[in-house]
Design a protein around this motif. Structure first.
Motif, mmCIF file in Angstrom:
data_model
loop_
_atom_site.group_PDB
_atom_site.id
_atom_site.type_symbol
_atom_site.label_atom_id
_atom_site.label_comp_id
_atom_site.label_asym_id
_atom_site.label_seq_id
_atom_site.Cartn_x
_atom_site.Cartn_y
_atom_site.Cartn_z
ATOM 1 N N HIS A 134 0.843 -1.196 0.000
ATOM 2 C CA HIS A 134 0.000 0.000 0.000
ATOM 3 C C HIS A 134 0.879 1.248 0.000
ATOM 4 O O HIS A 134 1.834 1.345 0.761
ATOM 5 N N ASP A 135 0.553 2.189 -0.866
ATOM 6 C CA ASP A 135 1.292 3.449 -0.966
ATOM 7 C C ASP A 135 0.607 4.489 -0.085
ATOM 8 O O ASP A 135 -0.581 4.741 -0.235
ATOM 9 N N PHE A 136 1.362 5.097 0.829
ATOM 10 C CA PHE A 136 0.797 6.076 1.748
ATOM 11 C C PHE A 136 0.829 7.495 1.208
ATOM 12 O O PHE A 136 0.279 8.388 1.814
ATOM 13 N N GLY A 137 1.483 7.724 0.096
ATOM 14 C CA GLY A 137 1.526 9.061 -0.491
ATOM 15 C C GLY A 137 2.652 9.901 0.085
ATOM 16 O O GLY A 137 2.986 9.796 1.262
ATOM 17 N N ILE A 138 3.203 10.757 -0.752
ATOM 18 C CA ILE A 138 4.365 11.558 -0.356
ATOM 19 C C ILE A 138 3.972 12.668 0.611
ATOM 20 O O ILE A 138 4.514 12.782 1.707
ATOM 21 N N THR A 139 3.029 13.495 0.209
ATOM 22 C CA THR A 139 2.660 14.653 1.036
ATOM 23 C C THR A 139 2.004 14.242 2.357
ATOM 24 O O THR A 139 2.401 14.757 3.414
ATOM 25 N N PRO A 140 1.042 13.324 2.356
ATOM 26 C CA PRO A 140 0.457 12.929 3.653
ATOM 27 C C PRO A 140 1.487 12.299 4.596
ATOM 28 O O PRO A 140 1.435 12.527 5.805
ATOM 29 N N SER A 141 2.428 11.537 4.053
ATOM 30 C CA SER A 141 3.446 10.915 4.899
ATOM 31 C C SER A 141 4.357 11.960 5.523
ATOM 32 O O SER A 141 4.679 11.889 6.717
ATOM 33 N N ALA A 142 4.770 12.955 4.733
ATOM 34 C CA ALA A 142 5.629 14.012 5.259
ATOM 35 C C ALA A 142 4.886 14.875 6.279
ATOM 36 O O ALA A 142 5.443 15.242 7.318
ATOM 37 N N VAL A 143 3.620 15.171 6.003
ATOM 38 C CA VAL A 143 2.825 15.973 6.941
ATOM 39 C C VAL A 143 2.606 15.196 8.241
ATOM 40 O O VAL A 143 2.685 15.768 9.337
ATOM 41 N N CYS A 144 2.337 13.903 8.149
ATOM 42 C CA CYS A 144 2.162 13.090 9.356
ATOM 43 C C CYS A 144 3.442 13.044 10.187
ATOM 44 O O CYS A 144 3.380 13.098 11.422
ATOM 45 N N ALA A 145 4.592 12.954 9.534
ATOM 46 C CA ALA A 145 5.867 12.972 10.261
ATOM 47 C C ALA A 145 6.052 14.308 10.971
ATOM 48 O O ALA A 145 6.488 14.348 12.127
ATOM 49 N N GLY A 146 5.718 15.405 10.314
ATOM 50 C CA GLY A 146 5.830 16.722 10.932
ATOM 51 C C GLY A 146 4.856 16.911 12.082
ATOM 52 O O GLY A 146 5.207 17.465 13.128
ATOM 53 N N LEU A 147 3.622 16.446 11.903
ATOM 54 C CA LEU A 147 2.635 16.548 12.975
ATOM 55 C C LEU A 147 3.019 15.691 14.176
ATOM 56 O O LEU A 147 2.818 16.098 15.324
ATOM 57 N N LEU A 148 3.582 14.528 13.910
ATOM 58 C CA LEU A 148 4.041 13.676 15.009
ATOM 59 C C LEU A 148 5.188 14.349 15.758
ATOM 60 O O LEU A 148 5.242 14.304 16.992
ATOM 61 N N ALA A 149 6.092 15.008 15.032
ATOM 62 C CA ALA A 149 7.183 15.734 15.684
ATOM 63 C C ALA A 149 6.637 16.885 16.529
ATOM 64 O O ALA A 149 7.120 17.131 17.640
ATOM 65 N N GLY A 150 5.638 17.590 16.027
ATOM 66 C CA GLY A 150 5.013 18.656 16.809
ATOM 67 C C GLY A 150 4.323 18.114 18.048
ATOM 68 O O GLY A 150 4.402 18.706 19.129
ATOM 69 N N LEU A 151 3.648 16.987 17.898
ATOM 70 C CA LEU A 151 2.994 16.344 19.041
ATOM 71 C C LEU A 151 4.023 15.916 20.085
ATOM 72 O O LEU A 151 3.813 16.112 21.290
ATOM 73 N N TYR A 152 5.148 15.355 19.637
ATOM 74 C CA TYR A 152 6.233 14.993 20.556
ATOM 75 C C TYR A 152 6.766 16.226 21.274
ATOM 76 O O TYR A 152 7.038 16.181 22.464
ATOM 77 N N SER A 153 6.935 17.313 20.537
ATOM 78 C CA SER A 153 7.484 18.530 21.132
ATOM 79 C C SER A 153 6.603 19.038 22.264
ATOM 80 O O SER A 153 7.094 19.417 23.323
ATOM 81 N N ILE A 154 5.313 19.053 22.049
ATOM 82 C CA ILE A 154 4.393 19.547 23.074
ATOM 83 C C ILE A 154 4.255 18.534 24.210
ATOM 84 O O ILE A 154 4.362 18.880 25.389
ATOM 85 N N THR A 155 4.037 17.281 23.875
ATOM 86 C CA THR A 155 3.788 16.249 24.880
ATOM 87 C C THR A 155 4.974 16.063 25.818
ATOM 88 O O THR A 155 4.819 16.086 27.047
ATOM 89 N N PHE A 156 6.159 15.878 25.255
ATOM 90 C CA PHE A 156 7.303 15.573 26.109
ATOM 91 C C PHE A 156 7.852 16.811 26.796
ATOM 92 O O PHE A 156 8.505 16.703 27.836
ATOM 93 N N PHE A 157 7.556 17.979 26.264
ATOM 94 C CA PHE A 157 7.883 19.207 26.989
ATOM 95 C C PHE A 157 7.051 19.279 28.252
ATOM 96 O O PHE A 157 7.560 19.499 29.351
ATOM 97 N N TYR A 158 5.747 19.079 28.127
ATOM 98 C CA TYR A 158 4.872 19.153 29.295
ATOM 99 C C TYR A 158 5.050 17.963 30.236
ATOM 100 O O TYR A 158 4.878 18.112 31.447
ATOM 101 N N LEU A 159 5.406 16.806 29.719
ATOM 102 C CA LEU A 159 5.694 15.685 30.616
ATOM 103 C C LEU A 159 6.942 15.959 31.444
ATOM 104 O O LEU A 159 7.025 15.563 32.606
ATOM 105 N N ALA A 160 7.924 16.634 30.852
ATOM 106 C CA ALA A 160 9.155 16.946 31.580
ATOM 107 C C ALA A 160 8.917 17.974 32.676
ATOM 108 O O ALA A 160 9.531 17.902 33.738
ATOM 109 N N ILE A 161 8.018 18.931 32.453
ATOM 110 C CA ILE A 161 7.809 19.985 33.449
ATOM 111 C C ILE A 161 6.595 19.737 34.332
ATOM 112 O O ILE A 161 6.296 20.555 35.199
ATOM 113 N N ARG A 162 5.916 18.633 34.143
ATOM 114 C CA ARG A 162 4.678 18.355 34.886
ATOM 115 C C ARG A 162 4.877 18.464 36.394
ATOM 116 O O ARG A 162 4.097 19.095 37.090
#
Length: 169
Positions: A134-162
């Motif tokens: 199955h082909d996941f597509g170029i643009t959706p795959s890159a956007v999902c990687a970026g969104l996951l990185a943004g989610l990591y940035s927010i989540t693990f920032f707040y987990l560290a300072i919780r």
């Protein structure tokens, strides 16, 4: 005399808020942009993007990012909090267990390990639920990687300072 103490407390809370805003933006913007742009241009060099197969597959970007990004964000934030603790710039109760590097490395390592295990399990579930090749597509795959990185940035920032955020305000 009490006005001076009250002013110092307000300044420490203000320093904490500035620290949170500044460091969240420092982690969120570059991680999201870089982890969208780099996979996009890597995927653009090929016709299709697969989860585990192919020269430039999605797992090649997501799995290392899922280990390193939470580790580095947690490590960086806890080191900065430790420095602020020793300078007295932020207001929270001092706990000796959180001041050492073994605690910081353990917390960062566990965050990285947990995130890579969750992402790997989700990727395996996706791999077995979609048809073979199955082909996941170029643009959706890159956007999902970026969104996951943004989610990591927010989540693990707040987990560290919780733990500190509760005591600081």
């Amino acid at each position: 005399m009490s006005d001076k103490v009250e002013y110092d407390e307000q300044a420490r809370v203000s320093n904490w808020r500035k620290f949170v805003r500044k460091n969240l933006l420092i982690h969120l913007i570059p991680n999201t942009v870089l982890n969208t742009v780099v996979p996009y241009f890597a995927f653009k060099a090929q016709n299709s993007v697969h989860l585990f197969s192919g020269e430039q597959n999605l797992a090649r970007f997501l799995l290392p990012m899922s280990l390193l990004l939470p580790f580095m964000i947690t490590l960086d934030i806890l080191k900065k909090i430790k420095e602020l603790q020793h300078s007295g710039a932020i207001n929270y109760k001092v706990d000796e267990k959180i001041t050492g590097y073994p605690f910081i490395l353990k917390k960062a390592g566990l965050n990285g390990l947990y995130s890579i295990l969750v992402v790997f399990a989700l990727m395996l579930a996706l791999h077995f639920s979609f048809p073979k090749n199955h082909d996941f597509g170029i643009t959706p795959s890159a956007v999902c990687a970026g969104l996951l990185a943004g989610l990591y940035s927010i989540t693990f920032f707040y987990l560290a300072i919780r733990r500190f955020r509760i005591d600081a305000v």
